[in-house]
Design an enzyme around this catalytic site. Structure first.
Site, short mmCIF file in Angstrom:
data_model
loop_
_atom_site.label_atom_id
_atom_site.label_comp_id
_atom_site.label_asym_id
_atom_site.label_seq_id
_atom_site.Cartn_x
_atom_site.Cartn_y
_atom_site.Cartn_z
N SER B 160 16.62 22.09 -23.71
CA SER B 160 17.56 22.58 -24.71
C SER B 160 18.29 23.82 -24.17
O SER B 160 18.89 23.75 -23.09
CB SER B 160 16.80 22.86 -26.00
OG SER B 160 17.67 23.00 -27.09
N ASP B 326 17.80 11.67 -29.31
CA ASP B 326 18.26 13.06 -29.41
C ASP B 326 19.75 13.07 -29.74
O ASP B 326 20.57 12.69 -28.92
CB ASP B 326 17.99 13.77 -28.07
CG ASP B 326 18.36 15.25 -28.10
OD1 ASP B 326 18.94 15.72 -29.11
OD2 ASP B 326 18.05 15.94 -27.11
N HIS B 359 15.45 15.43 -30.59
CA HIS B 359 15.57 16.52 -29.62
C HIS B 359 14.20 17.15 -29.33
O HIS B 359 13.92 17.54 -28.18
CB HIS B 359 16.53 17.57 -30.17
CG HIS B 359 16.83 18.69 -29.23
ND1 HIS B 359 17.40 18.48 -28.00
CD2 HIS B 359 16.62 20.03 -29.32
CE1 HIS B 359 17.55 19.66 -27.37
NE2 HIS B 359 17.08 20.59 -28.15
#
Lengths: 386, 386
Positions: B160, B326, B359
């Site tokens: 991320s 995601d 995610h």
């Protein structure tokens, strides 16, 4: 934030259009078991009711919609939310049909809701308003049809929450529904959608100006909270590709980043605008109640775990429409309804429309939607000799 | 809400682990042109640095992560956020590597950020803290490496926002980066992601307890606003299928709907819990600054509109990993990076992992991730004779 203009109930009472008090002031029993009354429904109509009252199209609006589908909106001054779909020669042809669009129960545009005065007590309902459901909204519409002397509806049509109402109408009042057009809808609200609604509600209820739901009395409005709720929801109405196409990473009125927390990016500025204009036309408590009604909607569970039970021997003709980029009410949700209708042997047409506009596509200029819905309604009307 | 426990800067100062003041107290020039100093970086290490200092793995954490990737978290008492990935015999093998994980610049776990005391003035920074960028975060890590006497890093790895830092490291400090593992990352923040961040920031700034960013002085914390921000963000970390699998429409501790605004559904209760626990371990201003840094990240624009320019003649080995479900950092974003690396003739491996966990999959038990990342890091290490 202290309220500058007139109070919300004063605005509601001064709105143009039709009003009717349901069942001459008798109480209505809600799905929860609570009673409510007298209930007023505000609605708009376009076109002319034919002699045998067979040309009625009923429009069910979405979460933040209202009865002003066509014409200048009395608060925003903007065009109605479904001008593209409704009007002379349009898919919902007002030269041919008598079109009725009521404000939903729990709304804030003249129909009884939390921002209205309880005629029994003279007090504003606020959070004393009972929690309502999609079924309650439809029941109020059924009573409105009774008041108008309309027995059969040629077509019940709506998008999003309106689509939920369309399914509720068909499931429980099939004898009155010739055809049903459910656009970007679902037979039950998904976990993700409940989650997004809960974020919005928490944002509203966290605003000190919400005053435990009694802000009207304090001359306040939870504008910040409602604005945040609207911003979060608005993202879900669009698609990532549409946001990228519309805004990308473009900066707003600047050549360089501000290195601050102003709205540097156009997408931020756009969202803030969506939030701040929304609070001028919508009541925060109405937002709480209507989102709750959507969350509670679950036709499958109500029909013993198989949606096909809702459609046994049904003669209503159905059209389901979804949009490829809609991730709030995705195609899979429409397909579940279609499959249940197929299992029940119902007459159903289904079209998934290619669009990058996300959930909002049902409100926008989508020629495929106009052709699909227009063709379906025309065919139903011709079959009925209209 | 009035703060019950110790003030945030007292918590920060008492946290266990390593600290270093960068460059002996000299000011650092930020990407914005502003200066900041002295800057403290808090970090954790695991494993032993080998003699030629060639076995370093640097972990870059995500938005709400911190340096406690492994071991009991000093505030929550829970396990570290990457226990699954880091430890003896694990993909990032602490028996073999010297693993460093710093708290990012702008964070609230001991590294200089808005909730820290400015040593120059003795005052808490608050919103007097300058806006920082991903480049600034990485520059602070570069200086930390200098302080530790580490010239070359065997592998820079992160998910991320950590993945953004990995790309920044490789793009601007390639000579120090043997290999780079970017998991669920992107070379620029999308319009939709900026939009979600803006909702979170507006929720925080709308909270009266934010006090224009100076809540520390008032003995307050914008807990409601930060909680709403976390709730909105948390939805984006999951996938609709995961939410459905986990919660569906199940009711929380009830057989029936409450017909109220309590957390009827398990998904509501879960989200509220995510919001309310988050405010105990995270600072609202840090949330503003770090989200802003992510929004500003755009390597493509910085390299003249073609990301391949960032990788010209690069010798760093890359692994990019994405997850099918995601939607925050979708596979398409990783693929854009991979394509740019291919155009530049770089050594890149890419794996899209099938997962319904959204995610958050990069933090969860994903055997394919462990096998992919572990295999890559092992191969890089063996090549380096480790």
């Amino acid at each position: 934030m202290t309220q500058a203009g007139p109070a919300i109930h004063e605005i509601q009472e001064s709105l143009p259009g039709h009003r009717v008090v349901l069942r001459d002031g008798a109480d209505i029993t809600l799905e929860s078991g609570a009673t409510l009354g007298p209930v007023t429904v505000a609605y708009q109509t376009w076109g002319t009711l034919n002699e045998d009252r067979s040309n009625v199209v009923l429009i069910c609006h979405a979460l933040t919609g209202d009865q002003y589908a066509v014409g200048t909106h009395p608060i925003t001054g903007k065009d109605g939310w479904w001008e593209s779909m409704v009007g002379p020669g349009k898919p919902i042809d007002t030269d041919r049909f008598f079109v009725v669009c009521p404000n939903c129960l729990g709304g804030c545009m003249g129909t009884t809701g939390p921002a209205a005065v309880n005629p029994k007590t003279g007090e504003l309902y606020g959070t004393n308003f009972p929690v309502i459901t999609i079924r309650d909204m439809v029941n109020a519409q059924v009573m409105l049809m009774d008041e108008l002397g309309i027995e059969k509806i040629l077509c019940v049509v709506g998008g999003s929450m309106g689509g939920m109402q369309v399914l509720e109408w068909a499931a429980r009042h099939r004898e009155r529904v010739e055809s049903a057009v459910c656009i970007a809808g679902a037979a039950r609200h998904s976990a993700q959608n409940i989650a997004f609604h809960e974020v919005g509600r928490q944002a509203i209820m966290a605003d000190p100006d919400w005053c435990n739901g009694l802000y009207y009395k304090e001359g306040k409005r939870p504008e910040s909270g409602l604005s945040v709720a609207r911003m979060a929801a608005h993202i879900t109405y669009l698609s990532e590709p549409a946001l990228w196409r519309k805004f990308g990473r473009s900066l707003q009125d600047r050549f360089n980043k501000s290195y601050g927390f102003d709205a540097d990016f156009q997408v931020e500025s756009y969202l803030r605008h969506q939030g701040s204009t929304f609070v001028n036309r919508f009541d925060a408590n109405a937002y709480l109640y209507i989102t709750r009604a959507m969350d509670y909607f679950d036709l499958e569970t109500e029909f013993d775990g198989d949606l096909a039970n809702a459609w046994k021997d049904i003669e209503t003709r159905f059209l389901l429409v979804s949009f490829t980029s809609d991730w709030l009410f995705p195609t899979s949700e429409s397909k579940e309804v279609v499959r249940s209708l197929n299992r029940a042997g119902a007459n159903v047409s289904f079209v998934e429309i290619e669009s990058d506009k996300g959930h909002d596509a049902f409100l926008l200029d989508e020629p495929d939607l106009f052709a699909t819905a227009g063709g379906f309604i025309d065919s139903v009307a011709r079959e009925a000799g209209i």
